[in-house]
Structures are given as structure tokens and as C-alpha cells.
Design a protein around this motif. Structure first.
Motif, mmCIF file in Angstrom:
data_model
loop_
_atom_site.group_PDB
_atom_site.id
_atom_site.type_symbol
_atom_site.label_atom_id
_atom_site.label_comp_id
_atom_site.label_asym_id
_atom_site.label_seq_id
_atom_site.Cartn_x
_atom_site.Cartn_y
_atom_site.Cartn_z
ATOM 1 N N GLU A 10 -4.621 5.305 3.596
ATOM 2 C CA GLU A 10 -5.933 4.649 3.503
ATOM 3 C C GLU A 10 -6.687 5.087 2.246
ATOM 4 O O GLU A 10 -7.628 4.405 1.822
ATOM 5 C CB GLU A 10 -6.770 4.968 4.748
ATOM 6 C CG GLU A 10 -6.107 4.572 6.062
ATOM 7 C CD GLU A 10 -5.660 3.118 6.067
ATOM 8 O OE1 GLU A 10 -6.475 2.257 5.680
ATOM 9 O OE2 GLU A 10 -4.500 2.846 6.423
ATOM 10 N N THR A 70 -6.670 -8.196 -3.651
ATOM 11 C CA THR A 70 -6.191 -7.679 -2.368
ATOM 12 C C THR A 70 -5.471 -8.783 -1.605
ATOM 13 O O THR A 70 -6.020 -9.880 -1.437
ATOM 14 C CB THR A 70 -7.363 -7.167 -1.502
ATOM 15 O OG1 THR A 70 -8.042 -6.132 -2.201
ATOM 16 C CG2 THR A 70 -6.852 -6.624 -0.168
ATOM 17 N N SER A 75 -11.232 0.647 -4.698
ATOM 18 C CA SER A 75 -12.668 0.380 -4.784
ATOM 19 C C SER A 75 -13.270 1.031 -6.025
ATOM 20 O O SER A 75 -14.053 0.408 -6.760
ATOM 21 C CB SER A 75 -13.374 0.897 -3.524
ATOM 22 O OG SER A 75 -14.767 0.728 -3.618
ATOM 23 N N GLU A 78 -7.208 2.491 -0.525
ATOM 24 C CA GLU A 78 -8.348 1.574 -0.483
ATOM 25 C C GLU A 78 -9.540 2.162 -1.240
ATOM 26 O O GLU A 78 -10.268 1.444 -1.936
ATOM 27 C CB GLU A 78 -8.728 1.285 0.965
ATOM 28 C CG GLU A 78 -7.652 0.554 1.753
ATOM 29 C CD GLU A 78 -8.063 0.324 3.193
ATOM 30 O OE1 GLU A 78 -9.257 0.509 3.511
ATOM 31 O OE2 GLU A 78 -7.191 -0.037 4.009
ATOM 32 N N LYS A 97 0.825 -1.202 0.000
ATOM 33 C CA LYS A 97 0.000 0.000 0.000
ATOM 34 C C LYS A 97 0.866 1.262 0.000
ATOM 35 O O LYS A 97 0.566 2.252 -0.683
ATOM 36 C CB LYS A 97 -0.928 0.006 1.211
ATOM 37 C CG LYS A 97 -1.950 1.132 1.206
ATOM 38 C CD LYS A 97 -2.750 1.160 2.498
ATOM 39 C CE LYS A 97 -3.600 -0.062 2.667
ATOM 40 N NZ LYS A 97 -4.459 0.016 3.879
ATOM 41 N N TYR A 156 -1.736 -4.971 -2.873
ATOM 42 C CA TYR A 156 -2.582 -5.299 -4.008
ATOM 43 C C TYR A 156 -1.722 -5.765 -5.187
ATOM 44 O O TYR A 156 -0.526 -5.468 -5.265
ATOM 45 C CB TYR A 156 -3.381 -4.075 -4.453
ATOM 46 C CG TYR A 156 -4.227 -3.450 -3.354
ATOM 47 C CD1 TYR A 156 -5.541 -3.857 -3.160
ATOM 48 C CD2 TYR A 156 -3.691 -2.468 -2.531
ATOM 49 C CE1 TYR A 156 -6.321 -3.286 -2.158
ATOM 50 C CE2 TYR A 156 -4.456 -1.896 -1.524
ATOM 51 C CZ TYR A 156 -5.763 -2.310 -1.344
ATOM 52 O OH TYR A 156 -6.533 -1.750 -0.348
#
Length: 225
Positions: free
Chosen positions: A189, A213, A196, A192, A172, A219
Motif C-alpha cells: 500500500e 491509475t 500521490s 499508493e 502494484k 499504474y
């Protein structure tokens, strides 16, 4: 965009290379071997243009230190020397190509594309391909078969980064640095959220299943058989 580290202590030569390539590649310029190693440790690159005759730690030493640390990292050596021993050693240490100064900028660019294709980072010039998904770096457009997918700049670069590193786990923090920049005020964050949104864009074509994921890690774009 393909990310290139340019390591050349002659500022005029470095600036000339940067000016010629900047429309097609994202380029960071450094001028010493020590700075090259710091950048390679801190950031993700697809290709390195490396001068051998550097102050302090020379290019050959840099090449020796990074050969076992970076996966799918192409290296083009630049040098004013035509010594066969240097060429052989550079290739043994993992260099992909070797250009002797002076050289034509067009030749450098052409060799860069050859290496990127060999490493699986490109198929056609300026185009990344994953199954029926085509990402045009020049036009900033994405297609699956004959249908265009509208992505904003962040999602485009996120998909580009995943495609450049197909089947490789990206943490990440790596993705955040590449997409947002290390000096961004945002939290990691946010990645994420971007993931999505990207999945939702790919979902109508069934391509969301390839964005995988790895819980607690990161990822990857996985070529599921």
C-alpha cells in the motif's frame, strides 16, 4: 537505474563485467540457466547479458523460454563460439546482439546503450526522456523544460521505472519489488503514497495527468495524445 541480469557461469568473467558496469547499471549475477529463468520470472529486468555455454540448461534454451514472455527485454549473447548457425538461431529467438569472447568491456557497454535506445528506454546515454521531462540517471536529476524537480531517492526510482515502461501497465506488486525490494517489511500500500507524492511533484507542470491509475490493477505512464 537500468536493471540488468548477468548470466555467466565463469565467476571471474562475471565479476569483471559486474565491476565495470556497476556504476551505470543495477546488475544481478547468476551462474546457471535455471537461476536465470527463476530471476526472470520473479523480477523485472531491462536487459539480459546471456552466456550460451552454461551448465545444465544452456543459454539458447533460456532464450527460447523467455522470448514470448518478456516485453521490451533486450538480450546480448556472450559466447566463445563463432559458429554462424548459433548466431542465426540466437537472432531468430529474439537476441538483440551477439558478442564473441574475448571482447572489450567498452564494446559491451556501447552495445548495451544501443539496445536500450532501440527499445525506447533511453535517448541519450544515461538519460530518459518523456515529452519535455528529462531524467538523468548519472546525476540523479529530473527536469521539465528548464526547471529542475526535486525528488527523493524513492520517487526518483519510481519515476524512472514508469519512464522505462512507458505505456505498459505495471502491477502494484511489480512496482513494490522494484522500488522497495522483495524483502522489505513495508506493505504494498506504500506504493499508493509514493504515487500521490510523485503526482504532486509533477502537478505544477501538468505532468501528473500522465501518471494513470488502472483501478484494481496498477499504474502506468501513459502518453496521452
Amino acid at each position: 537505474m537500468i536493471k540488468v541480469l548477468l548470466v555467466e557461469d565463469n565467476h571471474k568473467i562475471s565479476d569483471n563485467i559486474y565491476t565495470y558496469l556497476k556504476e551505470d547499471f543495477q546488475i544481478d549475477q547468476v551462474y546457471t540457466g535455471e537461476d536465470a529463468l527463476l530471476h526472470l520470472e520473479a523480477f523485472s529486468y531491462d536487459l539480459v547479458i546471456l552466456d550460451l555455454m552454461l551448465p545444465g540448461k544452456d543459454g539458447m534454451s533460456v532464450l527460447a523460454e523467455v522470448q514470448n514472455k518478456k516485453r521490451q527485454l533486450g538480450v546480448i549473447i556472450l559466447t566463445a563460439k563463432e559458429d554462424l548457425g548459433d548466431k542465426l538461431r540466437a537472432f531468430q529467438l529474439g537476441a538483440e546482439d551477439y558478442l564473441t569472447k574475448p571482447f572489450f568491456m567498452e564494446e559491451l557497454k556501447a552495445r548495451m546503450y544501443v539496445i536500450l535506445k532501440r527499445l525506447g528506454k533511453m535517448t541519450e546515454e544515461n538519460t530518459l526522456v518523456f515529452k519535455d521531462l528529462h531524467l538523468d540517471l548519472k546525476q540523479k536529476s529530473v527536469w521539465i523544460k528548464d526547471e529542475k524537480i526535486e525528488l527523493n531517492e524513492r520517487l526518483f526510482h519510481l519515476l524512472e521505472y514508469l519512464m522505462l515502461n512507458k505505456d505498459i501497465l505495471l502491477f502494484k506488486e511489480q512496482i513494490f519489488e522494484r522500488i522497495c525490494g522483495y524483502d522489505s517489511d513495508a506493505s504494498t500500500e506504500i506504493i499508493e503514497v509514493y504515487m500521490s507524492h510523485l503526482r504532486k511533484k509533477l502537478s505544477p507542470f501538468g505532468y501528473d495527468v500522465y501518471v494513470v491509475t488502472k483501478r484494481g490493477m496498477g499504474y502506468m505512464l501513459e502518453d496521452k495524445k
